[in-house]
Design an enzyme around this catalytic site. Structure first.
Site, short mmCIF file in Angstrom:
data_model
loop_
_atom_site.label_atom_id
_atom_site.label_comp_id
_atom_site.label_asym_id
_atom_site.label_seq_id
_atom_site.Cartn_x
_atom_site.Cartn_y
_atom_site.Cartn_z
N CYS A 120 0.84 -1.19 0.00
CA CYS A 120 0.00 0.00 0.00
C CYS A 120 0.88 1.24 0.00
O CYS A 120 1.45 1.61 1.03
CB CYS A 120 -0.93 0.00 1.21
SG CYS A 120 -1.95 1.48 1.38
N CYS B 21 -0.21 3.96 2.34
CA CYS B 21 0.03 3.67 3.75
C CYS B 21 1.50 3.83 4.13
O CYS B 21 1.82 4.39 5.18
CB CYS B 21 -0.41 2.24 4.09
SG CYS B 21 -2.09 1.83 3.60
N ASP B 22 2.40 3.32 3.30
CA ASP B 22 3.79 3.16 3.69
C ASP B 22 4.78 3.96 2.85
O ASP B 22 5.99 3.89 3.09
CB ASP B 22 4.18 1.66 3.62
CG ASP B 22 3.25 0.80 4.45
OD1 ASP B 22 2.87 1.24 5.55
OD2 ASP B 22 2.90 -0.31 4.01
#
Length: 416
Positions: A246, A249-250
């Site tokens: 993701c 997300c990261d």
């Protein structure tokens, strides 16, 4: 009672107290952190008399993040007597957080008779909450079982531009919460629990969850799909140590670094564009010589100065020490191999349907999707499959919400 946001001094004071302290290390840019926030606040409300439930923004508290050796967020650490007693990274459900706490916390034992609901919807994505909305407006007793937070994969998308009605686009998490609030305004209920099994042929139908057995006259399966893995050795062990799924997300963990994106569809193209704004160098790896992504992505990627392409290439090995150090690539035409040094790889090669729990009761297609037509009807009367989990040609938010509405129309006829 919501989780308490703490800075360095406040956390140090809490760790000197008598209660255990559970800390969620998060950041505002992390979409998965936002996705678990409702469930985490429920943990605070449920267990606040036995432990302190806190949140630490790593952007504002870099020293705390370094001390806790945070490499991936959200990371939850449980402190006892001022020392770390255990941790869990990116928990998949409220039940997983409770299981993590279970070794030290005495969890409530609630054995109560379960009512029979008109409809139980498994999964709180766009298809699930549309079904809940239509069911509630039709006067049905509808319950959504959601393991973590509304929205499914949609909630992990920062900007959605292809859902009608939002001329400037909309944040995926915001759209998810709007769908949830809209359904609940008409009487639908949300229960945060992880489904562990089901007897779909029973009357009433039985859904086993982390919070007990739920009974229903009809069931809508809206479990969606998750990221498909490369299937290479050490992939699971390196997740959070260079392997990710993701970018929203990261991605910030790779600011100023070299990253690879594997895939050629819309998700891979979107991930590459997002990462091009934070990483120094982005290499898009695709098995073919042209992207499968829609044309809207092609020109921006080709014009991005820090995006490169490795056409006709497949990843055959993850190179690593304690963390990922590079990839071994194989040319799909010549068979020649090469080494690509990189700090991280984002895998975006499609989705894997979350249908495992139902595989013994419902027929699946070769890809693992539940077989159901445009009417969402499955092989079991009173059971419907909607959204990304069912076999279909196009998996989009608009097709998921259409499925949700159709499932309720079919369920009303079944219940009549």
């Amino acid at each position: 009672m919501a989780a308490v946001t703490m800075n360095y001094d406040e956390l140090m004071q809490a760790l000197r107290g008598d209660k255990p302290v559970l800390v969620d290390y998060w950041a505002p840019w992390c979409t998965y952190c936002r996705k678990i926030s409702d469930a985490y606040d429920m943990i605070a409300e449920q267990y606040g008399d036995r432990l302190i439930v806190a949140k630490v923004n790593i952007d504002d508290n870099e020293e705390l993040a370094r001390m806790a050796q945070i490499e991936l967020i959200p990371t939850l650490i449980l402190y006892q007597d001022g020392k770390p007693a255990g941790s869990i990274v990116a928990p998949e459900s409220k039940a997983r957080i409770e299981a993590f706490l279970g070794e030290t916390m005495i969890l409530p034992d609630e054995e109560t008779a379960s009512p029979v609901h008109d409809m139980v919807i498994i999964g709180g994505g766009p298809g699930g909450y549309t079904a809940a909305l239509y069911a509630a407006r039709a006067g049905l007793d509808a319950v959504v079982l959601e393991k973590m937070g509304a929205g499914g994969q949609m909630a992990l998308t920062h900007q959605i531009d292809n859902y009608p009605g939002f001329d400037e686009g909309v944040d995926g998490m915001e759209l998810a919460r709007r769908m949830q609030r809209q359904a609940e305004r008409f009487g639908a209920k949300t229960v945060y629990a992880e489904v562990t099994g089901a007897d779909l042929k029973a009357e009433p139908k039985l859904i086993r969850t982390s919070g007990g057995v739920v009974r229903a006259r009809t069931v809508v399966i809206a479990t969606g799909a998750g990221p498909r893995e490369l299937g290479l050795p050490m992939e699971k062990e390196l997740t959070g140590r260079g392997v990710a799924y993701c970018a929203a997300c990261d991605g910030m963990f790779f600011k100023g670094k070299t990253v690879a994106v594997v895939g050629g569809g819309n998700s891979a193209a979107a991930d590459a564009m997002l990462l091009s704004r934070v990483a120094e160098r982005v290499i898009l790896i695709h098995r073919r010589d042209v992207l499968r992504a829609t044309k809207v992505y092609h020109d921006p990627l080709l014009k991005a100065p820090n995006v490169e392409f490795r056409w006709n290439s497949a990843v055959t090995e993850l190179l690593h020490g304690e963390k990922l150090t590079g990839l071994r690539l194989k040319d799909t035409l010549t068979g020649d191999e090469s080494i690509l040094p990189c700090d991280g790889v984002f895998v975006s090669i499609g989705r894997k349907p979350a249908s495992e729990l139902f595989a013994s009761q419902l027929p699946l297609d070769p890809g693992g999707y539940i077989i159901a037509g445009e009417d969402t009807v499955t092989a079991i009367p009173g059971v419907y499959a909607v959204g990304d989990v069912r076999t279909k040609r196009l998996r989009q938010i608009v097709t998921a919400v259409a499925d949700g509405a159709m499932a309720v129309q079919q369920a009303e006829e079944y219940l009549a």
